[in-house]
Design a protein around this motif. Structure first.
Motif, mmCIF file in Angstrom:
data_model
loop_
_atom_site.group_PDB
_atom_site.id
_atom_site.type_symbol
_atom_site.label_atom_id
_atom_site.label_comp_id
_atom_site.label_asym_id
_atom_site.label_seq_id
_atom_site.Cartn_x
_atom_site.Cartn_y
_atom_site.Cartn_z
ATOM 1 N N ALA A 1 0.831 -1.213 0.000
ATOM 2 C CA ALA A 1 0.000 0.000 0.000
ATOM 3 C C ALA A 1 0.863 1.260 0.000
ATOM 4 C CB ALA A 1 -0.928 -0.020 1.209
ATOM 5 N N SER A 2 1.967 1.244 0.731
ATOM 6 C CA SER A 2 2.852 2.413 0.781
ATOM 7 C C SER A 2 3.484 2.682 -0.581
ATOM 8 C CB SER A 2 3.945 2.207 1.832
ATOM 9 O OG SER A 2 3.386 2.041 3.117
ATOM 10 N N ASP A 3 3.904 1.637 -1.267
ATOM 11 C CA ASP A 3 4.489 1.801 -2.599
ATOM 12 C C ASP A 3 3.485 2.399 -3.583
ATOM 13 O OD1 ASP A 3 7.144 1.172 -2.423
ATOM 14 O OD2 ASP A 3 6.906 -0.936 -2.956
ATOM 15 N N LEU A 4 2.278 1.859 -3.608
ATOM 16 C CA LEU A 4 1.271 2.352 -4.546
ATOM 17 C C LEU A 4 0.892 3.796 -4.232
ATOM 18 C CD1 LEU A 4 -1.028 -0.804 -4.839
ATOM 19 C CD2 LEU A 4 0.664 0.026 -6.487
ATOM 20 N N GLY A 5 0.807 4.135 -2.948
ATOM 21 C CA GLY A 5 0.495 5.512 -2.573
ATOM 22 C C GLY A 5 1.568 6.486 -3.026
ATOM 23 N N ARG A 6 2.836 6.110 -2.857
ATOM 24 C CA ARG A 6 3.911 7.000 -3.280
ATOM 25 C C ARG A 6 3.930 7.178 -4.798
ATOM 26 N NH1 ARG A 6 9.033 4.915 0.260
ATOM 27 N NH2 ARG A 6 8.186 2.875 -0.336
ATOM 28 N N ALA A 7 3.598 6.122 -5.522
ATOM 29 C CA ALA A 7 3.545 6.225 -6.984
ATOM 30 C C ALA A 7 2.506 7.264 -7.418
ATOM 31 C CB ALA A 7 3.220 4.865 -7.591
ATOM 32 N N LEU B 1 3.634 11.053 -6.362
ATOM 33 C CA LEU B 1 4.716 11.611 -7.171
ATOM 34 C C LEU B 1 4.289 11.867 -8.610
ATOM 35 C CD1 LEU B 1 7.698 9.538 -5.772
ATOM 36 C CD2 LEU B 1 7.434 12.010 -5.638
ATOM 37 N N ALA B 2 3.365 11.056 -9.119
ATOM 38 C CA ALA B 2 2.899 11.252 -10.493
ATOM 39 C C ALA B 2 2.193 12.595 -10.666
ATOM 40 C CB ALA B 2 1.962 10.112 -10.893
ATOM 41 N N ALA C 1 1.036 18.234 -13.013
ATOM 42 C CA ALA C 1 0.831 19.659 -12.718
ATOM 43 C C ALA C 1 1.780 20.532 -13.536
ATOM 44 C CB ALA C 1 1.027 19.917 -11.225
ATOM 45 N N TRP C 2 3.023 20.077 -13.692
ATOM 46 C CA TRP C 2 3.984 20.839 -14.477
ATOM 47 C C TRP C 2 3.539 20.930 -15.936
ATOM 48 C CZ3 TRP C 2 7.471 19.251 -18.427
ATOM 49 C CH2 TRP C 2 8.442 20.204 -18.766
ATOM 50 N N GLY C 3 3.041 19.821 -16.475
ATOM 51 C CA GLY C 3 2.563 19.820 -17.856
ATOM 52 C C GLY C 3 1.387 20.754 -18.072
ATOM 53 N N LEU C 4 0.556 20.905 -17.034
ATOM 54 C CA LEU C 4 -0.602 21.797 -17.119
ATOM 55 C C LEU C 4 -0.248 23.240 -16.783
ATOM 56 C CD1 LEU C 4 -3.275 19.507 -15.391
ATOM 57 C CD2 LEU C 4 -3.019 19.975 -17.857
ATOM 58 N N GLY C 5 1.002 23.486 -16.372
ATOM 59 C CA GLY C 5 1.435 24.837 -16.046
ATOM 60 C C GLY C 5 0.942 25.350 -14.709
ATOM 61 N N VAL C 6 0.598 24.451 -13.797
ATOM 62 C CA VAL C 6 0.053 24.879 -12.501
ATOM 63 C C VAL C 6 0.933 24.443 -11.329
ATOM 64 C CG1 VAL C 6 -2.322 24.936 -13.354
ATOM 65 C CG2 VAL C 6 -1.418 22.812 -12.352
ATOM 66 N N ALA D 1 13.528 18.340 -14.790
ATOM 67 C CA ALA D 1 13.366 17.737 -13.462
ATOM 68 C C ALA D 1 11.956 17.199 -13.208
ATOM 69 C CB ALA D 1 13.762 18.747 -12.389
ATOM 70 N N PRO D 2 10.878 17.916 -13.568
ATOM 71 C CA PRO D 2 9.541 17.370 -13.278
ATOM 72 C C PRO D 2 9.286 16.018 -13.931
ATOM 73 C CG PRO D 2 9.399 19.708 -13.755
ATOM 74 C CD PRO D 2 10.794 19.296 -14.092
ATOM 75 N N LEU D 3 9.737 15.842 -15.167
ATOM 76 C CA LEU D 3 9.515 14.552 -15.826
ATOM 77 C C LEU D 3 10.376 13.455 -15.222
ATOM 78 C CD1 LEU D 3 9.160 15.494 -19.612
ATOM 79 C CD2 LEU D 3 7.379 14.831 -17.990
ATOM 80 N N ALA D 4 11.543 13.825 -14.679
ATOM 81 C CA ALA D 4 12.384 12.816 -14.031
ATOM 82 C C ALA D 4 11.689 12.230 -12.806
ATOM 83 C CB ALA D 4 13.729 13.431 -13.627
ATOM 84 N N VAL D 5 10.839 13.028 -12.141
ATOM 85 C CA VAL D 5 10.088 12.517 -10.993
ATOM 86 C C VAL D 5 9.167 11.373 -11.405
ATOM 87 C CG1 VAL D 5 8.421 13.148 -9.187
ATOM 88 C CG2 VAL D 5 10.228 14.747 -9.835
ATOM 89 N N LEU D 6 8.725 11.400 -12.662
ATOM 90 C CA LEU D 6 7.849 10.336 -13.152
ATOM 91 C C LEU D 6 8.538 8.967 -13.086
ATOM 92 C CD1 LEU D 6 5.040 9.874 -14.405
ATOM 93 C CD2 LEU D 6 6.101 10.151 -16.655
ATOM 94 N N ALA D 7 9.858 8.953 -13.263
ATOM 95 C CA ALA D 7 10.599 7.692 -13.179
ATOM 96 C C ALA D 7 10.480 7.087 -11.786
ATOM 97 C CB ALA D 7 12.063 7.922 -13.536
ATOM 98 N N ASP D 8 10.490 7.926 -10.763
ATOM 99 C CA ASP D 8 10.346 7.419 -9.398
ATOM 100 C C ASP D 8 8.948 6.874 -9.166
ATOM 101 O OD1 ASP D 8 10.988 6.735 -6.843
ATOM 102 O OD2 ASP D 8 10.848 8.745 -6.026
ATOM 103 N N ALA D 9 7.930 7.574 -9.684
ATOM 104 C CA ALA D 9 6.558 7.092 -9.541
ATOM 105 C C ALA D 9 6.418 5.697 -10.143
ATOM 106 C CB ALA D 9 5.589 8.065 -10.200
ATOM 107 N N ALA D 10 7.015 5.497 -11.319
ATOM 108 C CA ALA D 10 6.956 4.181 -11.964
ATOM 109 C C ALA D 10 7.714 3.137 -11.150
ATOM 110 C CB ALA D 10 7.539 4.272 -13.376
ATOM 111 N N SER D 11 8.820 3.540 -10.522
ATOM 112 C CA SER D 11 9.620 2.573 -9.765
ATOM 113 C C SER D 11 8.835 2.035 -8.568
ATOM 114 C CB SER D 11 10.925 3.222 -9.291
ATOM 115 O OG SER D 11 10.710 4.108 -8.209
ATOM 116 N N TYR D 12 8.049 2.885 -7.921
ATOM 117 C CA TYR D 12 7.248 2.419 -6.779
ATOM 118 C C TYR D 12 6.171 1.424 -7.231
ATOM 119 C CZ TYR D 12 9.389 5.836 -3.661
ATOM 120 O OH TYR D 12 10.280 6.558 -2.893
#
Length: 426
Positions: A84-90, A93-94, A99-104, A172-183
């Protein structure tokens, strides 16, 4: 469990799945440890104080939910908590690249992401440290912890370099997506762990505050655990300053590109891998108690090189000193964590680990905030000098502790009636 001799615990499928889950998750986490502050610095033009608050948000969860998390984990199956902790972190972080893609994307969202990720990490860490004795047996805790620390070391070597490249190429914002996938991938590996725990038994009239108090009494009632808690809390307070200000020094004072910053962290983290590989041999040579305080001493002394970082060769001299500090720190962590796990009764593992985490990680957000203030008022390098010198104070609780001379620390045994008792109580 009968692991194959050559592979050790890796020959056991259940531990191997935990090992792989941790590998993927740690690699992604190292990317985010670099990416989130750089999102703030490069994408949102955050100040030193903003970065200090961001780092503090990631670790303040140990103060907010650290103690009740242990009691809750002791009430649940720990494997379920891990998934549950892994899925929540994914999911959390996603939200950053979306939000960055939407400019907010704004700093308040980064604060909330760091806080939510920190809360879920509290539950994951308490559950993982409490699940390992069930999975591998108390007699193989040192091997299990060393292998998992080796994962952390490899991730710390590869993660920042990979993160620096991803940030430079993808932002940097898109690099965070890699962590979301890793979880998410980590959760899939954990689902394949077959060894199940029985549902913990709990008396219906026991209240949460009583369970929390029992865990705290266990920690404070043991002089060895008290010394470890005091020393680690002191060290982590000053490490919080480094965590907040090192990336500021490298990115804004020295104006290094993200790729170079990633390589700096990777060179430093190579020491962590080396420490994991030699930890059990160091313990065999010096004994548990001396290894704990000597490795803490080496961590502080070698850390004095970090504030000396400058462009050119001094940068890599500082990285080498940081690497030696990381190596000693991993030896310290493997030794003291294995001792704690081997000493604690099964029913108290979650609360012991949570109590220790509350005490020793709860100081990190305070250090992060202090680092932000010092960085804003006196500069990042001055803040790093305060951190490096202050970390040496962590040795003081060890001075009068039996850890200095006790080669074989006490472990949990059983009385003829089957009741657990520590060898320290005899």
């Amino acid at each position: 469990m009968r692991p194959r001799p050559r592979l050790g615990l890796l020959g056991d499928p259940d531990f191997r799945h935990l090992f792989l889950a941790d590998t993927v998750s740690q690699l992604g986490s190292q990317i985010t440890l670099l990416a989130l502050p750089l999102v703030a610095v490069l994408a949102l033009r955050a100040s030193s104080f903003d970065v200090g608050v961001l780092v503090a948000c990631h670790t303040v969860a140990f103060l907010l939910v650290g103690l009740p998390a242990g009691a809750w984990v002791d009430r649940m199956r720990r494997r379920t908590v891990l998934i549950a902790s892994d899925l929540g972190r994914a999911l959390v972080l996603a939200s950053v690249p979306v939000a960055w893609g939407l400019g907010v994307l704004r700093m308040p969202q980064l604060y909330l992401v760091a806080l939510a990720t920190g809360v879920l990490t509290v539950f994951f860490d308490v559950a993982y440290q409490s699940y390992l004795p069930h999975l591998v047996g108390r007699e193989r805790l040192a091997e299990g912890n060393a292998k998992l620390e080796a994962v952390r070391g490899v991730s710390q070597v590869a993660g920042p370099t990979l993160g620096g490249v991803l940030i430079q190429v993808l932002t940097a914002p898109l690099a965070v997506l890699a962590d979301a996938a890793s979880y998410a991938v980590s959760a899939l590996f954990l689902l394949r762990v077959r060894k199940r725990e029985p549902r913990p038994e709990r008396a219906p009239d026991v209240r949460l505050r009583h369970e929390i108090a029992e865990g705290l009494r266990f920690v404070f009632g043991n002089r060895l655990l008290r010394a470890i808690a005091a020393s680690t809390a002191t060290f982590n307070f000053f490490a919080g300053i480094t965590n907040a200000m090192l990336v500021v020094l490298l990115a804004t004072v020295l104006r290094l590109p993200p790729g170079t910053i990633g390589v700096f962290y990777s060179v430093a983290a190579a020491g962590g891998l080396a420490g994991a590989l030699v930890a059990t041999r160091v313990v065999a040579r010096f004994g548990q108690g001396p290894t704990i305080w000597l490795s803490l001493l080496a961590t502080g002394v070698c850390g004095l090189a970090v504030p000396l970082a400058q462009r050119g060769w001094p940068l890599w001299g500082a990285a080498a000193g940081f690497a030696l500090s990381c190596a000693a720190n991993v030896v310290y962590n493997v030794t003291q964590l294995s001792f704690r796990q081997g000493l604690t009764p099964e029913r108290l593992l979650g609360r012991m680990n949570a109590s220790m985490r509350f005490l020793v990680w709860g100081t990190m957000p305070l250090g992060g905030l202090l680092g932000g203030v010092l960085g804003q008022l006196a500069g990042a390098r001055t803040a790093l000098w305060v951190s490096a010198v202050g970390a040496l104070l962590a040795l003081l609780p060890m001075v009068r502790s039996p850890l200095r001379t006790t080669r074989a620390l006490p472990t949990l045994t059983e009385t003829p009636s089957g009741a657990p008792v520590s060898t320290a109580d005899r």
